[in-house]
Design an enzyme around this catalytic site. Structure first.
Site, PDB file in Angstrom:
ATOM      1  N   CYS A  46       0.828  -1.209   0.000  1.00  0.00           N
ATOM      2  CA  CYS A  46       0.000   0.000   0.000  1.00  0.00           C
ATOM      3  C   CYS A  46       0.866   1.264   0.000  1.00  0.00           C
ATOM      4  O   CYS A  46       1.559   1.549   0.979  1.00  0.00           O
ATOM      5  CB  CYS A  46      -0.910  -0.046   1.235  1.00  0.00           C
ATOM      6  SG  CYS A  46      -1.765   1.487   1.602  1.00  0.00           S
ATOM      7  N   CYS A  49       0.106   3.765   2.733  1.00  0.00           N
ATOM      8  CA  CYS A  49       0.576   3.220   4.016  1.00  0.00           C
ATOM      9  C   CYS A  49       2.063   3.519   4.197  1.00  0.00           C
ATOM     10  O   CYS A  49       2.490   3.922   5.281  1.00  0.00           O
ATOM     11  CB  CYS A  49       0.358   1.701   4.078  1.00  0.00           C
ATOM     12  SG  CYS A  49      -1.361   1.189   3.978  1.00  0.00           S
TER      13      CYS A  49
END
Length: 141
Positions: A46, A49
Site C-alpha cells: 500500500c 501506508c
C-alpha cells in the site's frame, strides 16, 4: 478481547509495536485500563501506508507515553476483519476499552499531531456515559 494491560509492554526496536491477534489482550487496555492505543492498519503493498509510516513513527517517538501499534492487514486478516477494516491505511484509537476514533486515509503530520492532542483531551467519563446510553438504546430496540 478486552483485558487489563499488563505492566512492562514489549516494545520492538522502533517506537511502535506489532499488534497481532495473539498479543492483542497484552497491548490493548480494557475498560479498566487508563492507557490508550493508536493502531495503524497497513500493508506492505500500500503506497499511502508507506507514505504515512514515517509520520506515524515520528509521532510514536515524540509521544513515548502512548502506545503506537501497527497491524499488518495481510498477516492479521482476522484482526483487521474484527475492526471492520475495508481500506488502508486506517487509523484507530482505543482508549479505556472504547474505540474513540477510526478513519481511513494517510494523515499529514500536523493533522495527526492535532488528533493526538484531541485524543488526550477526551473526557472519558462522558464518552463512556454516551456509549452506555447507546448500548442501552440498542438493547431496547
Amino acid at each position: 478481547m478486552w483485558r487489563r494491560l499488563r505492566k512492562g509492554r514489549n516494545r520492538e526496536m522502533s517506537s511502535t509495536v506489532e499488534l497481532t491477534k495473539e498479543n492483542f489482550d497484552d497491548i490493548v487496555p480494557g475498560p479498566e485500563g487508563k492507557d490508550f492505543v493508536f493502531i495503524d492498519f497497513w500493508a506492505g503493498w500500500c503506497g499511502p501506508c508507506r507514505q504515512f509510516a514515517p509520520v506515524y513513527e515520528k509521532a510514536a517517538e515524540r509521544h513515548s507515553d502512548l502506545v503506537f501499534a501497527k497491524v499488518d492487514t495481510e498477516a492479521q486478516q482476522e484482526l483487521a476483519s474484527a475492526f471492520g477494516i475495508q481500506s488502508i491505511p486506517t487509523l484507530a484509537i482505543i482508549r479505556e476499552g472504547v474505540l474513540v476514533f477510526s478513519q481511513a486515509g494517510a494523515l499529514p503530520e500536523a493533522v495527526f499531531e492535532d488528533l493526538i492532542g484531541q485524543a488526550r483531551e477526551l473526557d472519558m467519563v462522558e464518552v463512556k456515559r454516551k456509549v452506555a446510553q447507546e448500548q442501552a438504546a440498542e438493547g431496547q430496540a
